[in-house]
Enzyme design. Structure first.
Site, PDB file in Angstrom:
ATOM      1  CE  LYS A  32      -0.564  -0.824   5.104  1.00 35.62           C
ATOM      2  NZ  LYS A  32      -0.998  -1.320   6.224  1.00 35.62           N
TER       3      LYS A  32
ATOM      4  NE  ARG B 186      -7.030  -0.311  11.090  1.00 36.32           N
ATOM      5  CZ  ARG B 186      -5.869  -0.869   9.718  1.00 36.32           C
ATOM      6  NH1 ARG B 186      -5.040   0.122  10.261  1.00 36.32           N
ATOM      7  NH2 ARG B 186      -5.759  -1.710   9.753  1.00 36.32           N
TER       8      ARG B 186
ATOM      9  CG  HIS C  83      -4.133  -5.564  11.723  1.00 38.06           C
ATOM     10  ND1 HIS C  83      -3.255  -5.620  10.785  1.00 38.06           N
ATOM     11  CD2 HIS C  83      -3.574  -3.985  11.657  1.00 38.06           C
ATOM     12  CE1 HIS C  83      -2.286  -5.068  10.644  1.00 38.06           C
ATOM     13  NE2 HIS C  83      -2.268  -3.799  10.887  1.00 38.06           N
TER      14      HIS C  83
ATOM     15  NE  ARG D 273      -3.016  -8.061   7.059  1.00 42.41           N
ATOM     16  CZ  ARG D 273      -3.908  -8.855   8.442  1.00 42.41           C
ATOM     17  NH1 ARG D 273      -4.082 -10.564   8.091  1.00 42.41           N
ATOM     18  NH2 ARG D 273      -4.043  -8.517   9.313  1.00 42.41           N
TER      19      ARG D 273
ATOM     20  CE1 TYR E 112       9.582  31.734   1.248  1.00 39.62           C
ATOM     21  CE2 TYR E 112       9.797  29.892   1.383  1.00 39.62           C
ATOM     22  CZ  TYR E 112       9.327  31.591   0.350  1.00 39.62           C
ATOM     23  OH  TYR E 112       8.676  30.646  -0.383  1.00 39.62           O
TER      24      TYR E 112
ATOM     25  CB  CYS F 162      11.667  25.529   0.524  1.00 37.83           C
ATOM     26  SG  CYS F 162      12.860  26.975   1.634  1.00 37.83           S
ATOM     27  CG  MET F 163       6.063  23.069  -1.486  1.00 30.67           C
ATOM     28  SD  MET F 163       4.790  23.490  -2.609  1.00 30.67           S
ATOM     29  CE  MET F 163       3.819  25.140  -1.376  1.00 30.67           C
ATOM     30  CG  ASP F 164       9.149  23.039  -4.490  1.00 28.86           C
ATOM     31  OD1 ASP F 164       7.420  22.197  -4.227  1.00 28.86           O
ATOM     32  OD2 ASP F 164       8.601  24.669  -4.434  1.00 28.86           O
TER      33      ASP F 164
HETATM   34  C1  LIG Z   1      -0.692  -2.032   6.585  1.00 25.08           C
HETATM   35  C2  LIG Z   1      -0.943  -3.687   7.553  1.00 25.08           C
HETATM   36  C3  LIG Z   1      -0.761  -4.266   7.300  1.00 25.08           C
HETATM   37  C4  LIG Z   1       1.016  -4.258   7.477  1.00 25.08           C
HETATM   38  O1  LIG Z   1       1.699  -3.638   8.520  1.00 25.08           O
HETATM   39  P1  LIG Z   1       3.571  -4.374   8.811  1.00 25.08           P
HETATM   40  O2  LIG Z   1       3.511  -3.092  10.432  1.00 25.08           O
HETATM   41  O3  LIG Z   1       3.692  -2.893   7.375  1.00 25.08           O
HETATM   42  O4  LIG Z   1       3.982  -4.859   8.782  1.00 25.08           O
HETATM   43  C5  LIG Z   1      -1.181  -5.788   7.642  1.00 25.08           C
HETATM   44  N1  LIG Z   1      -2.478  -5.828   7.929  1.00 25.08           N
HETATM   45  C6  LIG Z   1      -3.076  -4.571   7.528  1.00 25.08           C
HETATM   46  C7  LIG Z   1      -4.462  -4.789   7.100  1.00 25.08           C
HETATM   47  C8  LIG Z   1      -2.728  -3.781   7.493  1.00 25.08           C
HETATM   48  O5  LIG Z   1      -3.224  -2.342   7.003  1.00 25.08           O
END
Ligand SMILES: *Cc1c(COP(=O)(O)O)cnc(C)c1O
Length: 386
Positions: free
Chosen positions: A43, A141, A170, A226, A270, A318-320
Site C-alpha cells: 500500500k 477499526r 489485524h 501479511r 522564510y 521550504c516546499m521544494d
Molecule cells: C498495513 C497493514 C499490514 C502491514 O503492517 P506492517 O506493520 O507494515 O507489517 C498488515 N495488515 C493490515 C490489515 C494492514 O493495514
C-alpha cells in the site's frame, strides 16, 4: 561509497536498494514454515518505495500474494501488468464493485450490502468474486464484529457470485511482548474461525500476522502472513531488532544546487529563522522540500551528511528546497573534510561512509514513526533502483 546518478531534471532522488529488499523478503520467507504464504503489503506505493519494481523482486523472492489499501492502488498495479493476487485491506465504497470484478481485486468484506453488491457484479459478468472476510477482534477499526461473523456469512453465502478466499484480523499490539490485549485478540480470532468451521463455512486462507506478529508470534502464522514495513528494512518496534536482521531499502539524496559564504548576521529561508553567527560559514541549498516528504517540522532540527560528515540543516524547510550550514573551520561534528561545492551529494536519509541517518532518527524528531517517514518520501521524488 558507490553512488547512483541522480535524475537529470532535478538534483534530488529516492534510492531504492532492490538487493536489500530481496534479502529482507528472503529473511521473512525463512521465518515461515513451508506452506505458509507470504503476502507483501505494498500500500501507499510500497511505503513510498515504488510498488511495481518492488513487487517483481518480492515475487521472485517467494511472495505469492500482495495487499493494497485502495481500489485505485490495485487498478494501477493491474494496469502495470501485475497479475498476482491482490487484496484490498478494507471494504471499499459499494460503487467500486464492478471495478473490483473487472480487475480481479479481492476486497475485504464486512457488510452484507457490500458483499451482495459484489456478488451481483460478479454474477452479471459471469464470474465469481473472491473476497477476504475481515473480523474486528479488538482494534476497533474495520471488520465484522466477532459476534456477527457467522450471521454475516449465512446472509451472503447463498450467492453464487461470491467465494470466501480468506479470513483475517489485524492486531493493535503485535509489537508489545507478552501483551494481554494481543492474547485476547488472538483468542477471539481463533474462536471466530472455529465458529465459521463449526457452521460448515469455508474460511479460505486464515491470516492475522503483520510484521511484528510474523517476527514475534510464529504460533499464529496460520496460512499466511501479511508483512509490510519489515520488507523495507525497517523495524516496527525496537523489540523486533533482536529477532531478525533487516537492511533499510530507502535512501534519500540530493545535490548542492548553490553554495555561498553569507555575511555574518544574514538570515536563511522564510522568516529568517536562522542567522549566520560568524565568519566562514557556508550555506548550501538542496532541492528537496516538504512537498517531497521532508516534513517542515524538521526545520532547524535535522542534520544531513556530506562526505561522511554531519551538517546542520538551517532555516525553515521550504516546499521544494532546504538549506544547510557548513562550519568550515568549526566543530568537527559539523565540518566536512573540505568546503562544500556545487553538485556535492547530500544524504538526507541513509548512509554515507560511516555516518547514517535513519528513518527512526527522523521519526523521533517529528514525533512520528518510521512508517510515516518513508511513505512521505514517496510523494514526488524520482526513484532510482539500484
Ligand atoms: C498495513 C497493514 C499490514 C502491514 O503492517 P506492517 O506493520 O507494515 O507489517 C498488515 N495488515 C493490515 C490489515 C494492514 O493495514
Amino acid at each position: 561509497m558507490e553512488r547512483a546518478q541522480g535524475p537529470e531534471s532535478r538534483w534530488s532522488w529516492v534510492e531504492v536498494n532492490l538487493a536489500a529488499l530481496r534479502r529482507n523478503v528472503t529473511a521473512f520467507r525463512r521465518q515461515l514454515e513451508r506452506g505458509v504464504q507470504l503476502m507483501c503489503v505494498v500500500k501507499a506505493d510500497a511505503y513510498g518505495h515504488g510498488a511495481v519494481p518492488c513487487m517483481r523482486v518480492m515475487h521472485a523472492a517467494g511472495a505469492s500474494q500482495f495487499a493494497v489499501a485502495t481500489v485505485s492502488e490495485g487498478v494501477a498495479l493491474r494496469e502495470a501488468g501485475i497479475e498476482w493476487p491482490i487484496l484490498v485491506l478494507s471494504e471499499p465504497p459499494v460503487d467500486c464493485v464492478r471495478t473490483l470484478v473487472e480487475h480481479e481485486l479481492m476486497p475485504s468484506v464486512y457488510t452484507a450490502d457490500f458483499a451482495l453488491a459484489l456478488g451481483e457484479a460478479a454474477a452479471s459478468a459471469g464470474r465469481v468474486a473472491r473476497y477476504h472476510l475481515a473480523i474486528d477482534t479488538g482494534m476497533t477499526r474495520i471488520g465484522v464484529r466477532r459476534s456477527d461473523v457467522v450471521e454475516l456469512r449465512r446472509t451472503i453465502d447463498f450467492h453464487r457470485g461470491l467465494e470466501c478466499a480468506g479470513t483475517f484480523t489485524h492486531f493493535a499490539t503485535a509489537d508489545v511482548p507478552d501483551d494481554w490485549d494481543f492474547a485476547l485478540q488472538l483468542n477471539r480470532f481463533r474462536e471466530a474461525v472455529e465458529a465459521l468451521r463449526g457452521a460448515g463455512l469455508e474460511t479460505g486462507l486464515v491470516h492475522c500476522d503483520n510484521t511484528p506478529g510474523t517476527i514475534m508470534h510464529p504460533e499464529c502464522h496460520f496460512d499466511m502472513c501479511r508483512v509490510g514495513i519489515g520488507l523495507y528494512g525497517l523495524h516496527p518496534a525496537e523489540i523486533t531488532r533482536s529477532y531478525l536482521d533487516l537492511e533499510p531499502v530507502m535512501s534519500v539524496r540530493g545535490r548542492v544546487t548553490r553554495v555561498i559564504y553569507p555575511n555574518v548576521g544574514d538570515g536563511v529561508g522564510y522568516g529568517l529563522t536562522w542567522r549566520v553567527p560568524k565568519q566562514n560559514i557556508q550555506v548550501a541549498t538542496v532541492p528537496i522540500g516538504y512537498a517531497d516528504g521532508l516534513a517542515r517540522e524538521l526545520s532547524n532540527q535535522m542534520e544531513v551528511i556530506v562526505d561522511g560528515m554531519r551538517c546542520r540543516q538551517v532555516g525553515n524547510i521550504c516546499m521544494d528546497q532546504f538549506m544547510f550550514a557548513v562550519d568550515v573551520n568549526g566543530a568537527r561534528s559539523y565540518r566536512p573534510t573540505r568546503p562544500v561545492e556545487y553538485g556535492d551529494v547530500v544524504t538526507v536519509l541513509g548512509a554515507d561512509d560511516d555516518e547514517r541517518i535513519t528513518a527512526e532518527e527522523m521519526a523521533a524528531l517529528r514525533n512520528t514513526i518510521n512508517y510515516e517517514v518513508v511513505c512521505d518520501f514517496g510523494m514526488r521524488l524520482e526513484k532510482i533502483y539500484t
